[in-house]
Design an enzyme around this catalytic site. Structure first.
Site, short mmCIF file in Angstrom:
data_model
loop_
_atom_site.label_atom_id
_atom_site.label_comp_id
_atom_site.label_asym_id
_atom_site.label_seq_id
_atom_site.Cartn_x
_atom_site.Cartn_y
_atom_site.Cartn_z
N ASP A 335 -9.93 3.15 -11.69
CA ASP A 335 -11.00 3.84 -12.40
C ASP A 335 -12.14 4.04 -11.39
O ASP A 335 -12.10 3.50 -10.28
CB ASP A 335 -11.46 3.00 -13.58
N ASP A 597 -10.12 -3.32 -15.30
CA ASP A 597 -10.77 -4.51 -15.84
C ASP A 597 -11.00 -4.45 -17.34
O ASP A 597 -11.65 -5.32 -17.91
CB ASP A 597 -12.11 -4.75 -15.13
N ASP A 601 -6.82 -0.94 -19.80
CA ASP A 601 -6.09 -0.98 -18.53
C ASP A 601 -4.86 -1.88 -18.59
O ASP A 601 -4.04 -1.86 -17.66
CB ASP A 601 -7.02 -1.50 -17.41
N ASN A 665 24.95 -16.17 18.92
CA ASN A 665 25.47 -17.46 19.40
C ASN A 665 26.68 -17.92 18.60
O ASN A 665 27.67 -18.41 19.15
CB ASN A 665 24.38 -18.52 19.34
#
Length: 854
Positions: A335, A597, A601, A665
């Site tokens: 926002d 927040d 949301d 290895n």
């Protein structure tokens, strides 16, 4: 059970069908809440208010967890086999290595877990309850039956309970009932047989207050709640993050390689009629040698240190794996208010319909803001402050009702009785949404019909002020004459409210910094197109690629997928549309973060790969977020992104290291075992080699990270890992075979001599490759951390001196002539040079393929 306690139990089983007095009596509580002593007693009796026991973080439990690794159990099995074969020294050495590995992992994970527990405590959820007759904030886990909880817009409801008082209380309970729109809750009595959607006098854990205020009497907590009953039946694991999926894909790849290699080597050695136990131990050691057994500890340590560094920059991590997703984020949606702007809203003017200053407009807006009981917001707080400064007071006006704000209507209405005992409806909200319920307009003291010409004048004024960057609200009213069924109709438009919110100082530099990091910023807002475009231009964002909520609704999902990646500003959107935008961006393959927040949301925060909220956010937003910012500041976010990328880079370094040197290895050893008349290394020597190389590898978590690692989003790429494994594996094997040839045909080495020489060479090359693959630059142009180069040097000296130690014979080692040592050092130097060239080729080719890939 006494009759009294039986009656109380019956009441509480169907508490919604009883009066609040009856339920209070059954709980032994009062409307003033519990005393602190009684609450503590009930907490002991009922337990904490949570759905599942916490992971008991104790040193002993963590130490025992180290032995859950299949690799450690394979080693323990190898030690048992050695003991059965009376190879007591070998068994003791293997068990020592097992203990050393477990203690090494334990030490790192203990430090990591301790740090994370301290960080999570900083953002734990709170609930406001009455204790000893006083409102106080406590941990949500400490709420007990009989508590009185105070709720307001944005509150996450912590338990199940009975509503004992409410003012315009609307609750979002989709998580339980699936209802799309908020449900109004009112005190009262509901039939005992009513279903959950019909329990309008109850509130439930996991739901949230959308608007209004309430007092709830807690009846059930924890697993006894409706949400707890569902959670107990459906033990669903949260969806895997991209980072976790990458780790799993890597694990599958490595498992297939280990299985094929072990089966082939064991079968070949048994066919060659070698000792079965020795062959089995050798095959087991090969498996352990290839496997990155410290990967869980390395990942935990990386994430822990990343979380601590991010906390130092003002970012608290609630879900550890989100750190990696944070680093791979390509698009950040946010926002604008408080993020791109100062968040300090000022009222510029209250104007009538003709554009002239108006005390009436301000007074009505003040009353609307003062009496509303929904979610507190900066616009209403500004109106109340300005009204009080002008001398306005609510005295003489009585609130009769309220139509709360919602994200569909985008307006808020209250009904008041004025000093003349008239009932007046006052509506305030988004200009277009207020205008659409108006049939008249007040101009020059006259109440006139809202004809087409006057409507066009109002809209032209609104557009002009919006272009100037003002947030413009509309104010309207109507005198109520009877019991109107629909309040918001045929209102009289009174005028405008102009608000301003300046862009944050330095926000242009922050946005430019995010762009340099490869993070694209998109604005998703409920505000109108013109205001949002004005702000975008001020802060340096693309302002022409805009999609409104109405336009978005007209698009199919497939059309939105393609539109979303080219759109910079999403305007006039509602909460469900925010979530739809996030999902569309993800569908196009982007890693998406969302910063929010508010109540509106929460859906988008849940949907995003990384949900980001702020410490001052409403409860429902913080609960949905993966990361919580202690400051509402994109600069803090930028620093957090860099930390996330450093964490990902160091995790990837460890994987590169183990898959390059280890694979080469072990492959050399597997091939050599098929052609030599003896095993190239004993099982205990392979395990010791692996254990010693883990010390410098463990310091990778704190290694310095080159700038190239953080300049662009980093994502899992199994193609690159596979190329590293094959490319470095072949180089490593080539130098191993060179070493074999020199030891056998130049130095005429016997079994012990050969094993000692190759042990030294393989350990030295593993240490060298750590310093080479930890950076994409030439290794001499990238400084490793002090811990890394010090441990690498220490283990190198140990490798060279180990054959001369008194206990070397127990490990199967013999002293080497100086010429042999110098030759091995020379081979290691040549290996470093060729590995540096190989690294350059792999990264260059990978970059070219990545650029060509659509």
């Amino acid at each position: 059970m006494t009759l009294e306690s039986q009656s109380a139990t019956t009441t509480l089983e169907t508490y919604w069908s009883h009066s609040s007095d009856e339920v209070l009596y059954a709980l032994g509580a009062s409307t003033r809440g519990l005393s602190s002593g009684e609450a503590a007693k009930r907490l002991r009796a009922h337990g904490p208010n949570r759905l599942k026991p916490p992971s008991r973080f104790t040193p002993l439990r963590l130490l025992l967890n180290q032995f859950r690794s299949p690799m450690l159990w394979i080693l323990i099995f190898a030690a048992v086999v050695s003991a059965i074969a009376l190879e007591w020294v070998d068994a003791a050495i293997v068990l020592s290595i097992v203990a050393g590995s477990a203690l090494l992992s334990f030490r790192q994970e203990y430090r990591a877990n301790s740090a994370i527990q301290r960080l999570l405590a900083r953002v734990s959820l709170k609930a406001t309850v009455l204790r000893d007759g006083v409102a106080q904030a406590i941990a949500a886990e400490a709420v007990v039956p009989g508590d009185v909880v105070l709720l307001s817009a944005g509150s996450l409801i912590p338990t199940d309970g009975l509503l004992i008082e409410a003012t315009d209380c609307f609750v979002n309970q989709a998580v339980l009932s699936g209802e799309s729109f908020p449900v109004e809750k009112v005190p009262g009595i509901v039939p005992a047989q009513a279903g959950l959607p019909e329990l309008t006098n109850c509130l439930f854990m996991g739901t949230s207050v959308r608007s209004g205020t309430a007092r709830m009497l807690v009846v059930n907590t924890g697993t006894q709640t409706a949400y707890g009953q569902i959670a107990r039946r459906l033990s669903l694991r949260p969806p895997e993050t991209e980072f976790e999926q990458g780790l799993n894909r890597f694990g599958y790849l490595l498992t297939q390689i280990i299985f094929v290699l072990v089966v082939v080597v064991l079968s070949a050695n048994l066919l060659a009629q070698r000792a079965p136990i020795e062959s089995l131990l050798f095959a087991i050691a090969l498996a352990v040698g290839i496997a990155p057994e410290l990967l869980p500890a390395i990942v935990s340590l990386n994430l822990s240190q990343g979380a601590q560094h991010m906390a130092a920059h003002g970012v608290i991590v609630r879900r550890l794996s989100a750190i990696e997703d944070f680093g791979s984020m390509q698009i950040l949606c946010t926002d604008k208010t408080g993020t791109l702007t100062e968040g300090v809203v000022s009222l510029e003017s209250a104007l009538d319909a003709a554009g002239q200053p108006s005390d009436q407009v301000l007074h009505y807006a003040y009353l609307n803001a003062t009496f509303q009981t929904g979610l507190g917001n900066t616009l209403d707080e500004t109106l109340v402050r300005e009204g009080e400064r002008r001398g306005f007071r609510p005295a003489g006006f009585t609130k009769l009702g309220e139509v709360p704000y919602d994200f569909e209507r985008k307006r808020l209405s209250i009904v008041v009785e004025d000093p003349q005992q008239q009932r007046v409806l006052i509506t305030k909200g988004a200009f277009e949404k207020v205008l659409e319920v108006c049939g008249r307009v007040q101009i020059g003291g006259e109440n006139l019909p809202l004809e087409a010409g006057r409507l066009e004048d109002l809209q032209a004024q609104f557009q002009e002020w919006s272009r100037q960057g003002f947030r413009v609200l509309g104010v309207a009213s109507r005198v109520l004459s009877g019991d109107e069924a629909t309040l918001e109709q045929n209102l009289c438009f009174l005028g405008f409210l102009q608000f301003s919110d300046r862009p944050k100082a330095g926000i242009q530099n922050t946005i430019a910094g995010l762009k340099q990091l490869g993070v694209q910023l998109k604005i998703i807002t409920g505000d109108n197109r013109t205001v949002t475009q004005h702000l975008a231009r001020q802060v340096g964002l693309e302002a022409d690629k805009v999609l409104s909520g109405a336009e978005l609704n007209a698009l199919s999902d497939e059309a939105l997928w393609h539109q979303s990646q080219h759109t910079s500003l999403f305007v006039e959107v509602d909460p469900n549309q925010k979530e739809r935008i996030i999902l569309a961006l993800q569908k196009m393959g982007f890693g998406v973060g969302y910063l929010g927040d508010g109540i509106n949301d929460a859906p988008a925060l849940h949907a995003a790969d990384v949900g980001i909220s702020v410490d001052q956010a409403v409860d429902v937003a913080k609960e949905a977020a993966d990361l919580v910012l202690l400051e509402h500041d994109l600069e803090v976010l930028k620093e957090g992104i860099e930390e996330g990328r450093k964490t990902f880079a160091n995790t990837l370094k460890y994987i590169f290291i183990t898959t390059s040197a280890n694979f080469g290895n072990m492959l050399s050893m597997a091939v050599a075992s098929l052609g030599l008349p003896f095993l190239p290394l004993l099982a205990k020597q392979i395990l010791l080699n692996n254990f010693l190389s883990d010390f410098p590898a463990m310091t990778i978590a704190s290694d310095s990270v080159d700038r190239e690692w953080v300049e662009r989003p980093q994502r899992w790429d199994l193609r690159l890992i596979r190329n590293f494994m094959l490319g470095f594996g072949l180089v490593s094997s080539a130098f191993d075979f060179l070493t074999f040839g020199l030891l056998l045909w130049v130095f005429r080495a016997g079994p012990e001599y050969f094993r000692t020489g190759w042990f030294v060479e393989s350990l030295l090359t593993e240490l060298v490759v750590i310093l080479i693959v930890r950076t994409r630059r030439p290794f001499y142009r990238s400084r490793p951390s002090t811990a890394l180069w010090v441990t690498s040097l220490a283990v190198s000296l140990l490798a060279l001196s180990l054959p001369y130690w008194p206990f070397a014979a127990l490990l199967g080692f013999v002293p080497l002539p100086p010429t042999t040592l110098l030759t091995l050092v020379g081979i290691t130097g040549a290996y470093a040079l060729v590995s540096e060239i190989t690294k350059s080729v792999i990264f260059r080719r990978h970059h070219r393929v990545s650029e060509a890939r659509p």
